[in-house]
Design a protein around this motif. Structure first.
Motif, short mmCIF file in Angstrom:
data_model
loop_
_atom_site.label_atom_id
_atom_site.label_comp_id
_atom_site.label_asym_id
_atom_site.label_seq_id
_atom_site.Cartn_x
_atom_site.Cartn_y
_atom_site.Cartn_z
N PHE A 28 8.52 38.85 68.19
CA PHE A 28 8.98 37.61 67.57
C PHE A 28 8.77 37.66 66.05
CE2 PHE A 28 8.05 33.27 66.07
CZ PHE A 28 9.28 32.69 66.33
N LEU A 29 7.60 38.14 65.62
CA LEU A 29 7.32 38.23 64.19
C LEU A 29 8.26 39.22 63.51
CD1 LEU A 29 3.42 38.13 64.15
CD2 LEU A 29 4.98 36.39 63.29
N LEU A 30 8.53 40.36 64.16
CA LEU A 30 9.46 41.33 63.60
C LEU A 30 10.86 40.72 63.47
CD1 LEU A 30 8.45 44.65 65.39
CD2 LEU A 30 8.28 44.14 62.95
N PHE A 31 11.27 39.99 64.49
CA PHE A 31 12.59 39.35 64.48
C PHE A 31 12.68 38.35 63.33
CE2 PHE A 31 15.48 36.01 66.17
CZ PHE A 31 16.64 36.78 66.20
N MET A 32 11.64 37.54 63.16
CA MET A 32 11.64 36.55 62.07
C MET A 32 11.64 37.25 60.71
SD MET A 32 11.99 33.72 63.51
CE MET A 32 11.72 32.61 62.15
N THR A 33 10.91 38.35 60.58
CA THR A 33 10.87 39.09 59.32
C THR A 33 12.25 39.64 58.98
OG1 THR A 33 8.57 39.69 59.76
CG2 THR A 33 9.74 40.99 58.10
N VAL A 34 12.94 40.18 59.98
CA VAL A 34 14.29 40.71 59.75
C VAL A 34 15.22 39.58 59.29
CG1 VAL A 34 16.32 41.65 60.93
CG2 VAL A 34 14.07 42.69 61.28
N ILE A 35 15.11 38.42 59.92
CA ILE A 35 15.96 37.29 59.53
C ILE A 35 15.67 36.85 58.09
CG2 ILE A 35 16.37 34.83 59.96
CD1 ILE A 35 16.15 35.43 62.93
N VAL A 36 14.39 36.79 57.73
CA VAL A 36 14.02 36.39 56.37
C VAL A 36 14.53 37.40 55.35
CG1 VAL A 36 12.05 36.10 54.79
CG2 VAL A 36 12.04 34.99 57.04
N ILE A 37 14.35 38.70 55.63
CA ILE A 37 14.82 39.73 54.71
C ILE A 37 16.34 39.68 54.57
CG2 ILE A 37 15.07 42.24 54.42
CD1 ILE A 37 12.23 42.48 55.58
N PHE A 38 17.04 39.47 55.69
CA PHE A 38 18.50 39.36 55.65
C PHE A 38 18.91 38.15 54.82
CE2 PHE A 38 22.47 37.70 57.50
CZ PHE A 38 23.29 38.78 57.25
N GLY A 39 18.22 37.02 55.01
CA GLY A 39 18.52 35.81 54.25
C GLY A 39 18.29 36.01 52.76
N LEU A 40 17.20 36.69 52.40
CA LEU A 40 16.93 36.96 50.99
C LEU A 40 17.98 37.90 50.41
CD1 LEU A 40 13.04 37.32 50.97
CD2 LEU A 40 14.39 35.48 49.99
N GLY A 41 18.43 38.87 51.20
CA GLY A 41 19.47 39.78 50.75
C GLY A 41 20.77 39.05 50.49
N VAL A 42 21.16 38.16 51.39
CA VAL A 42 22.39 37.37 51.21
C VAL A 42 22.26 36.48 49.97
CG1 VAL A 42 23.80 35.53 52.20
CG2 VAL A 42 23.05 37.45 53.63
N TYR A 43 21.10 35.85 49.81
CA TYR A 43 20.86 34.99 48.65
C TYR A 43 20.95 35.80 47.35
CZ TYR A 43 18.30 32.17 45.27
OH TYR A 43 17.93 31.49 44.14
N SER A 44 20.31 36.96 47.36
CA SER A 44 20.33 37.82 46.17
C SER A 44 21.76 38.26 45.86
CB SER A 44 19.43 39.03 46.41
OG SER A 44 19.44 39.88 45.30
N PHE A 45 22.53 38.58 46.88
CA PHE A 45 23.91 39.01 46.70
C PHE A 45 24.77 37.88 46.12
CE2 PHE A 45 28.23 39.64 48.47
CZ PHE A 45 28.53 40.85 47.85
N THR A 46 24.59 36.67 46.63
CA THR A 46 25.39 35.55 46.12
C THR A 46 24.99 35.19 44.68
OG1 THR A 46 23.86 34.02 47.20
CG2 THR A 46 25.88 34.55 48.38
N VAL A 47 23.70 35.32 44.36
CA VAL A 47 23.27 35.03 42.99
C VAL A 47 23.86 36.06 42.05
CG1 VAL A 47 21.25 35.08 41.46
CG2 VAL A 47 21.17 33.79 43.60
#
Length: 51
Positions: free
Chosen positions: A28-47
């Motif tokens: 569960f923690l690994l899954f949440m970490t992957v989601i957070v990293i993906f979200g930060l990547g998308v945010y960084s890309f849009t910025v």
């Protein structure tokens, strides 16, 4: 079955149950970490696109 074999069987069974619960939490923690990293990547890309 001797007493030692029964004791080992009980210990292995208990250990398996504890590890099963622990691995569910780890996954569960690994899954949440992957989601957070993906979200930060998308945010960084849009910025970077906005600039």
């Amino acid at each position: 079955m001797t007493e030692n074999q029964a004791l080992v069987l009980i210990l292995i069974g208990t250990l398996a149950i504890v590890l099963y619960g622990f691995w569910k939490q780890v996954l569960f923690l690994l899954f949440m970490t992957v989601i957070v990293i993906f979200g930060l990547g998308v945010y960084s890309f849009t910025v970077s696109l906005a600039n």
